[in-house]
Design an enzyme around this catalytic site. Structure first.
Site, PDB file in Angstrom:
ATOM      1  CG  ASP A 107       8.667  -1.745  11.925  1.00  0.00           C
ATOM      2  OD1 ASP A 107       8.412  -0.998  12.892  1.00  0.00           O
ATOM      3  OD2 ASP A 107       8.652  -1.348  10.740  1.00  0.00           O
ATOM      4  CD  GLU A 167       5.211  -0.550  15.226  1.00  0.00           C
ATOM      5  OE1 GLU A 167       5.037   0.676  15.316  1.00  0.00           O
ATOM      6  OE2 GLU A 167       5.621  -1.088  14.180  1.00  0.00           O
TER       7      GLU A 167
END
Length: 725
Positions: free
Chosen positions: A403, A455
């Site tokens: 993330d 990401e």
């Protein structure tokens, strides 16, 4: 006898080296003394461990401190303590201060030098046995603390009972607590270097924790190594079809209790559902322990602990097996970018900014009010990289979706001028974070079959390139640009789409610069963005048709696929983490039709190698029609490099086009319609090209700059797939 200064320090919990005073020690004359600190004890007797015979009763000086000279003994020996407690009860115990140092010098040296990338084997709580004594070895890194004690239900949470031994070369504190056991609650009581007593700290390496709002760590067994099944190794490769179903475990369905489902409840329903829809992987939003439900797990404080929300860790092991038993892969969201500042967590862990950068211009995340790991610090890097390898090696998950990578890569991420510190070269890149990510990916890359997905929302070069080629070493990168551009296009009224045609084609300019995954994730259906269905223009019929056409465009486009739960049946409202998905919508055939479409798109994607084998290579894609903005039509060929082909055609207006001439590649005599998002089976108008065995014959009629063509009926707001006969 112990001098008063040492005794005062022990009773005040500020003695620098309790192991040098407690336990069995010889004085200058060679006489043996035994000393114990047991607040709450009424009397203590020294016993021989082998025979159980009484040796001597210890004298109580004050504050629970007992000592005695040992008669008739000149050498160290194994002993036990028979204790009567003032509040009632008695027991016979081994003395934690009669055990040698727990951790080897070599492993501590490796940790101090940044060579121990499985620090979870050393630090944390581990059930161990020495002879007939079973207990728990506790160890934590707190180099600037004056004193660290482990406290728990095994010592009445009294920090005087088990002050730990400092291993100076690594800043690690350790102790073996006899008779502590699996299931015991514990924390660390830390006195900072300035003498301040800190709030009790949960174990950064805890493998299990209490359910919020309680915050204690729980002693639990270290999972056994769990290698990936051999078929999973092949299924994670770049040439494989990868279609990911993203799940927030707490709100996919509610459990029998009405709140969070257990891992066993999820295992019973989720893997089978995902497999039935034809997805290849499940991706769980963060399931590592976190204090606040509303963070969805992205503000984690337990990078080694499956969340107690879903039951004990062994349930997670059964869930992983259930996923693999369905032939699916499992990816976990993993958050190494930042952590919340809760007092029981990592923030100022030993009274200093230990895990986080010291300067708030580096160490405070303005967007999320969280703290940023000190990516350059050796022990922090080991903590993070160790977490990555732990989930893969010990739980058998296929990989990690990392993330907020963009926030790690840039020192000026979401910071105004003057509120960030340049790197040593004067630039904006976070060189320490870049180095950390490369090193993490290299270690994960050593695990056969495991993958990582970034990401990353910027144009940082080489995110999915190998580290030996200067890249970050991820296997895949989310294509955020593609997602933003195409969703903006789809939100336009079809009459205006001619002016935004490039939003659908621009992604092909850079589509093969990375190994891309096309994400329609949870971020696109929260915070007022609406659901996928609500983003689409027009009346209800057009909304559904637009959404079906878009899914067809996505599955035909180069790149691996990711779809967030609920969007496979066109959830009407945006996602709410506090509620289960609205499964009742499937009683409406329009919603069930979208679900049927997603199932068939996945089936087509998996069965036709041309749709996935060269996802990341330019040889897998060729435009037929990229510039027909006037009619908002797109057409292309997908290839697998061995001669197999699939044609994809999209009509993004509500105008049907009968008798449309479509240029086709040479070498095929007829094509047949393999999937049509306008089929009545999916809720469409059922305009199409039939399924006759003879298919659509190729004609020597030029179209789209090609010498051959087929004539098709192009439905309104639809995507069609054609395969050779």
């Amino acid at each position: 006898m112990l001098n008063d200064a040492d005794l005062d320090a022990l009773l005040a919990g500020r003695h620098a080296d309790p192991f040098s005073r407690l336990g069995l020690h010889a004085d200058d004359a060679g006489r043996l003394w035994v000393r114990v600190l047991l607040p709450g004890a009424a009397d203590v007797t020294l016993l021989d461990a082998g025979s159980g015979k009484r040796i001597v009763e210890l004298e109580h000086r004050r504050g629970g401190f007992f000592e005695a000279q040992v008669p008739r003994r000149k050498h160290r020996f194994d002993y036990r303590l028979a204790v009567h407690w003032a509040g009632g009860g008695e027991g016979v115990y081994a003395d934690p201060y009669n055990f040698y140092p727990q951790l080897g010098d070599d492993e501590l040296q490796a940790f101090a030098e940044g060579r121990n990338f499985r620090p979870w084997l050393s630090l944390g709580a581990h059930v161990v046995q020495y002879g007939d004594v079973r207990g728990v070895r506790f160890a934590t890194w707190a180099p600037n603390a004056r004193r660290v004690s482990v406290v728990g239900n095994f010592n009445n949470w009294d920090g005087r009972r088990h002050p730990m031994r400092l291993r100076h070369q690594a800043g690690v504190w350790e102790i073996f607590v006899p008779h502590a056991a699996e299931g015991d609650l514990y924390k660390f009581e830390i006195v900072a270097g300035n003498g301040a007593l800190l709030p009790l700290k949960a174990d950064p390496y805890a493998r299990r924790a209490q359910l919020r709002p309680d915050t204690a760590s729980i002693v639990t067994a270290l999972p056994e190594p769990t290698p990936l099944p051999r078929q999973r190794e092949r299924a994670n490769q770049r040439q494989a079809p990868i279609s990911v179903y993203e799940v927030h475990a707490g709100s996919w369905r509610r459990g029998v209790s009405g709140e969070f489902p257990t891992w066993d409840e999820l295992a019973e329903h989720l893997p089978g559902y995902v497999a039935d829809l034809g997805f290849t992987h499940v991706q769980l939003m963060p399931i590592s322990e976190h204090p606040f439900d509303g963070s969805w797990g992205y503000q984690t404080l337990g990078l080694y602990a499956p969340s107690a929300r879903f039951g004990p860790p062994e349930g997670f092991a059964r869930f992983v097996k259930a996923v693999h038993d369905q032939g699916l892969g499992l990816l976990l969201d993993w958050v190494p970018a930042h952590f919340p500042a809760d007092a029981h967590g990592l923030a100022e862990f030993d009274g200093t900014r230990l895990y986080e950068y010291a300067d708030p211009r580096e160490g405070f995340h303005r967007d999320w009010n969280t703290l940023i790991y000190n990516f350059g610090r050796t022990e922090v890097r080991e903590f993070l990289i160790g977490s990555a390898t732990y989930w893969i090696e010990r739980w058998g998950v296929d990989g990690l979706r990392v993330d907020a990578v963009a926030s790690m890569l840039y020192r000026d991420y979401s910071r105004p001028e003057g509120q960030w510190i340049p790197n040593v070269r004067g630039g904006r890149e976070n060189l320490e974070a870049i180095s950390l990510l490369r090193e993490m990916n290299e270690h994960v890359g050593e695990i056969e079959g495991a993958i990582t997905v970034a990401e990353e929302s910027t144009s940082f070069p080489g995110v999915s390139a190998p580290t030996y080629a200067g890249g970050l070493g991820f296997h895949y990168k989310w294509n955020m640009g593609w997602m933003n551009d195409t969703l903006r296009y789809m939100a336009e009224d079809p009459i205006n789409r001619r002016w935004h045609h490039d939003k659908m084609t621009f992604g092909l300019i850079y589509a093969f610069s990375e190994n891309f995954m096309l994400p329609i994730s949870h971020d696109e259906v929260v915070h007022g963005k609406g659901s996928m269905l609500s983003k689409m223009p027009g009346d209800d019929w057009q909304k559904f048709a637009n959404l079906r056409a878009y899914y067809g465009f996505m599955w035909g486009h180069p790149g691996k696929k990711l779809l967030f739960m609920g969007q496979e049946f066109a959830q009407r409202n945006e996602w709410n983490q506090a509620e289960a998905l609205p499964w009742g919508l499937l009683e409406d055939d329009r919603h069930a039709g979208v679900q049927r479409l997603v199932r068939d798109l996945n089936k087509l994607y998996r069965e036709h190698s041309a749709l996935h084998r060269l996802d990341s290579e330019p040889g897998g894609f060729e435009w037929i029609s990229a510039h027909d903005a006037e009619h908002s039509i797109f057409a292309w060929v997908r290839r697998d490099g061995t001669g197999r082909m699939v044609i994809v055609v999209c009509n993004m207006t509500p105008v049907p086009r009968e008798g449309y001439s479509l240029g086709v590649p040479d070498g095929v005599t007829a094509w047949k319609e393999a999937l049509n998002t306008d089929s009545a089976y999916y809720g469409g108008s059922n305009m199409g090209n039939g399924v006759a065995a003879a298919g659509l014959p190729v004609q020597a009629q030029p179209a789209h700059g090609r010498r051959l063509s087929i004539t098709i009926n192009l439905p309104p707001l639809a995507t069609l797939f054609f395969v050779p006969i």
